[in-house]
Design a protein around this motif. Sequence first.
Motif, PDB file in Angstrom:
ATOM      1  N   LEU A   7       0.858  -1.178   0.000  1.00 40.72           N
ATOM      2  CA  LEU A   7       0.000   0.000   0.000  1.00 40.72           C
ATOM      3  C   LEU A   7       0.897   1.231   0.000  1.00 40.72           C
ATOM      4  CD1 LEU A   7      -2.465  -1.244   2.746  1.00 40.72           C
ATOM      5  CD2 LEU A   7      -2.919  -1.127   0.288  1.00 40.72           C
ATOM      6  N   ALA A   8       0.562   2.210  -0.816  1.00 36.14           N
ATOM      7  CA  ALA A   8       1.422   3.372  -1.041  1.00 36.14           C
ATOM      8  C   ALA A   8       1.806   4.113   0.240  1.00 36.14           C
ATOM      9  CB  ALA A   8       0.750   4.336  -2.015  1.00 36.14           C
ATOM     10  N   ARG A   9       0.904   4.229   1.194  1.00 30.57           N
ATOM     11  CA  ARG A   9       1.176   5.021   2.397  1.00 30.57           C
ATOM     12  C   ARG A   9       1.326   4.188   3.668  1.00 30.57           C
ATOM     13  NH1 ARG A   9      -3.345   7.993   0.170  1.00 30.57           N
ATOM     14  NH2 ARG A   9      -2.514   9.456  -1.329  1.00 30.57           N
ATOM     15  N   HIS A  10       1.372   2.874   3.515  1.00 29.51           N
ATOM     16  CA  HIS A  10       1.516   2.016   4.695  1.00 29.51           C
ATOM     17  C   HIS A  10       2.936   2.111   5.236  1.00 29.51           C
ATOM     18  CE1 HIS A  10       0.860  -1.266   7.456  1.00 29.51           C
ATOM     19  NE2 HIS A  10       1.977  -1.808   7.027  1.00 29.51           N
ATOM     20  N   ARG A  11       3.041   2.358   6.536  1.00 34.42           N
ATOM     21  CA  ARG A  11       4.356   2.445   7.163  1.00 34.42           C
ATOM     22  C   ARG A  11       4.760   1.074   7.701  1.00 34.42           C
ATOM     23  NH1 ARG A  11       4.560   7.399  11.146  1.00 34.42           N
ATOM     24  NH2 ARG A  11       2.504   6.685  11.749  1.00 34.42           N
ATOM     25  N   PRO A  12       5.885   0.552   7.242  1.00 34.65           N
ATOM     26  CA  PRO A  12       6.376  -0.729   7.764  1.00 34.65           C
ATOM     27  C   PRO A  12       6.524  -0.663   9.281  1.00 34.65           C
ATOM     28  CG  PRO A  12       7.636  -0.070   5.836  1.00 34.65           C
ATOM     29  CD  PRO A  12       6.771   1.099   6.221  1.00 34.65           C
ATOM     30  N   GLY A  13       6.126  -1.733   9.940  1.00 36.74           N
ATOM     31  CA  GLY A  13       6.205  -1.806  11.388  1.00 36.74           C
ATOM     32  C   GLY A  13       4.889  -1.511  12.081  1.00 36.74           C
ATOM     33  N   THR A  14       3.889  -1.074  11.320  1.00 36.08           N
ATOM     34  CA  THR A  14       2.594  -0.740  11.911  1.00 36.08           C
ATOM     35  C   THR A  14       1.976  -1.950  12.602  1.00 36.08           C
ATOM     36  OG1 THR A  14       2.177   1.008  10.308  1.00 36.08           O
ATOM     37  CG2 THR A  14       0.255   0.106  11.434  1.00 36.08           C
ATOM     38  N   LEU A  15       1.981  -3.090  11.939  1.00 31.50           N
ATOM     39  CA  LEU A  15       1.364  -4.282  12.536  1.00 31.50           C
ATOM     40  C   LEU A  15       2.145  -4.736  13.764  1.00 31.50           C
ATOM     41  CD1 LEU A  15       0.365  -6.328   9.358  1.00 31.50           C
ATOM     42  CD2 LEU A  15      -1.011  -4.694  10.667  1.00 31.50           C
ATOM     43  N   VAL A  16       3.451  -4.644  13.705  1.00 33.96           N
ATOM     44  CA  VAL A  16       4.278  -5.033  14.856  1.00 33.96           C
ATOM     45  C   VAL A  16       4.022  -4.084  16.021  1.00 33.96           C
ATOM     46  CG1 VAL A  16       6.648  -5.301  15.682  1.00 33.96           C
ATOM     47  CG2 VAL A  16       6.031  -6.102  13.404  1.00 33.96           C
ATOM     48  N   ARG A  17       3.924  -2.804  15.733  1.00 34.14           N
ATOM     49  CA  ARG A  17       3.678  -1.797  16.768  1.00 34.14           C
ATOM     50  C   ARG A  17       2.340  -2.061  17.479  1.00 34.14           C
ATOM     51  NH1 ARG A  17       5.226   1.903  13.924  1.00 34.14           N
ATOM     52  NH2 ARG A  17       3.319   2.630  12.950  1.00 34.14           N
ATOM     53  N   HIS A  18       1.367  -2.576  16.747  1.00 35.17           N
ATOM     54  CA  HIS A  18       0.040  -2.842  17.317  1.00 35.17           C
ATOM     55  C   HIS A  18      -0.183  -4.333  17.595  1.00 35.17           C
ATOM     56  CE1 HIS A  18      -0.916   1.291  16.693  1.00 35.17           C
ATOM     57  NE2 HIS A  18      -0.807   1.208  15.385  1.00 35.17           N
ATOM     58  N   ALA A  19       0.889  -5.072  17.769  1.00 37.19           N
ATOM     59  CA  ALA A  19       0.796  -6.533  17.937  1.00 37.19           C
ATOM     60  C   ALA A  19      -0.096  -6.941  19.106  1.00 37.19           C
ATOM     61  CB  ALA A  19       2.186  -7.134  18.092  1.00 37.19           C
ATOM     62  N   ASP A  20       0.045  -6.285  20.238  1.00 35.44           N
ATOM     63  CA  ASP A  20      -0.788  -6.642  21.401  1.00 35.44           C
ATOM     64  C   ASP A  20      -2.262  -6.412  21.111  1.00 35.44           C
ATOM     65  OD1 ASP A  20       1.411  -7.420  22.885  1.00 35.44           O
ATOM     66  OD2 ASP A  20       1.575  -5.502  23.942  1.00 35.44           O
ATOM     67  N   TYR A  21      -2.570  -5.285  20.477  1.00 37.89           N
ATOM     68  CA  TYR A  21      -3.958  -4.969  20.126  1.00 37.89           C
ATOM     69  C   TYR A  21      -4.501  -5.978  19.114  1.00 37.89           C
ATOM     70  CZ  TYR A  21      -7.964  -2.387  18.296  1.00 37.89           C
ATOM     71  OH  TYR A  21      -9.219  -2.033  17.890  1.00 37.89           O
ATOM     72  N   ILE A  22      -3.702  -6.293  18.113  1.00 40.69           N
ATOM     73  CA  ILE A  22      -4.101  -7.258  17.083  1.00 40.69           C
ATOM     74  C   ILE A  22      -4.333  -8.635  17.709  1.00 40.69           C
ATOM     75  CG2 ILE A  22      -3.267  -8.516  15.052  1.00 40.69           C
ATOM     76  CD1 ILE A  22      -1.938  -5.811  14.199  1.00 40.69           C
ATOM     77  N   HIS A  23      -3.455  -9.024  18.629  1.00 41.58           N
ATOM     78  CA  HIS A  23      -3.621 -10.317  19.299  1.00 41.58           C
ATOM     79  C   HIS A  23      -4.899 -10.332  20.122  1.00 41.58           C
ATOM     80  CE1 HIS A  23      -2.903 -13.621  22.138  1.00 41.58           C
ATOM     81  NE2 HIS A  23      -2.272 -14.168  21.123  1.00 41.58           N
ATOM     82  N   LEU A  24      -5.195  -9.216  20.763  1.00 42.21           N
ATOM     83  CA  LEU A  24      -6.434  -9.114  21.538  1.00 42.21           C
ATOM     84  C   LEU A  24      -7.655  -9.253  20.633  1.00 42.21           C
ATOM     85  CD1 LEU A  24      -7.586  -8.572  24.382  1.00 42.21           C
ATOM     86  CD2 LEU A  24      -7.643  -6.157  23.770  1.00 42.21           C
ATOM     87  N   LEU A  25      -7.617  -8.623  19.456  1.00 46.83           N
ATOM     88  CA  LEU A  25      -8.740  -8.712  18.511  1.00 46.83           C
ATOM     89  C   LEU A  25      -8.937 -10.117  17.973  1.00 46.83           C
ATOM     90  CD1 LEU A  25      -8.295  -5.538  16.277  1.00 46.83           C
ATOM     91  CD2 LEU A  25      -9.998  -5.892  18.070  1.00 46.83           C
ATOM     92  N   THR A  26      -7.830 -10.786  17.660  1.00 49.88           N
ATOM     93  CA  THR A  26      -7.899 -12.084  16.983  1.00 49.88           C
ATOM     94  C   THR A  26      -7.867 -13.266  17.934  1.00 49.88           C
ATOM     95  OG1 THR A  26      -5.502 -12.228  16.714  1.00 49.88           O
ATOM     96  CG2 THR A  26      -6.752 -11.155  14.932  1.00 49.88           C
ATOM     97  N   GLY A  27      -7.525 -13.020  19.187  1.00 46.75           N
ATOM     98  CA  GLY A  27      -7.398 -14.112  20.139  1.00 46.75           C
ATOM     99  C   GLY A  27      -6.266 -15.054  19.782  1.00 46.75           C
ATOM    100  N   GLY A  28      -5.342 -14.585  18.958  1.00 54.09           N
ATOM    101  CA  GLY A  28      -4.208 -15.408  18.549  1.00 54.09           C
ATOM    102  C   GLY A  28      -4.538 -16.409  17.453  1.00 54.09           C
ATOM    103  N   VAL A  29      -5.705 -16.303  16.844  1.00 49.81           N
ATOM    104  CA  VAL A  29      -6.124 -17.222  15.785  1.00 49.81           C
ATOM    105  C   VAL A  29      -5.532 -16.737  14.452  1.00 49.81           C
ATOM    106  CG1 VAL A  29      -8.112 -18.216  14.568  1.00 49.81           C
ATOM    107  CG2 VAL A  29      -8.242 -17.772  17.032  1.00 49.81           C
ATOM    108  N   MET A  30      -4.671 -17.545  13.852  1.00 52.72           N
ATOM    109  CA  MET A  30      -3.940 -17.143  12.651  1.00 52.72           C
ATOM    110  C   MET A  30      -4.859 -16.801  11.483  1.00 52.72           C
ATOM    111  SD  MET A  30      -0.916 -16.580  12.039  1.00 52.72           S
ATOM    112  CE  MET A  30       0.176 -16.238  10.713  1.00 52.72           C
ATOM    113  N   SER A  31      -5.896 -17.584  11.267  1.00 50.75           N
ATOM    114  CA  SER A  31      -6.806 -17.292  10.155  1.00 50.75           C
ATOM    115  C   SER A  31      -7.524 -15.964  10.375  1.00 50.75           C
ATOM    116  CB  SER A  31      -7.818 -18.426   9.962  1.00 50.75           C
ATOM    117  OG  SER A  31      -8.610 -18.596  11.119  1.00 50.75           O
TER     118      SER A  31
END
Length: 83
Positions: A7-31
């Motif tokens: 994506l043209a404006r996506h900053r690398p590291g965004t997903l890593v920076r929000h890893a705890d939040y993402i894990h909370l949303l997904t419950g650690g489910v890879m799919s």
Amino acid sequence: MDGALRLARHRPGTLVRHADYIHLLTGGVMSSLSLLVREAAIRSIVDESHAVTKKLLSQVVLDVQATNAARATRRQRHGGLAT
């Protein structure tokens, strides 16, 4: 996944920076993680921001498995209290 987003404006590291939040949303489910990132990327193209952000991640409705896993994770973090 972060490095695979083209994506043209996506900053690398965004997903890593929000890893705890993402894990909370997904419950650690890879799919669910895959679904979350894909849907957020699609939304970023539609809204022409061309970047996955925490705000976009929070707008994605996830599958039942992720929702249940996330609830269980929140209960564990809060000493058994349902949220």
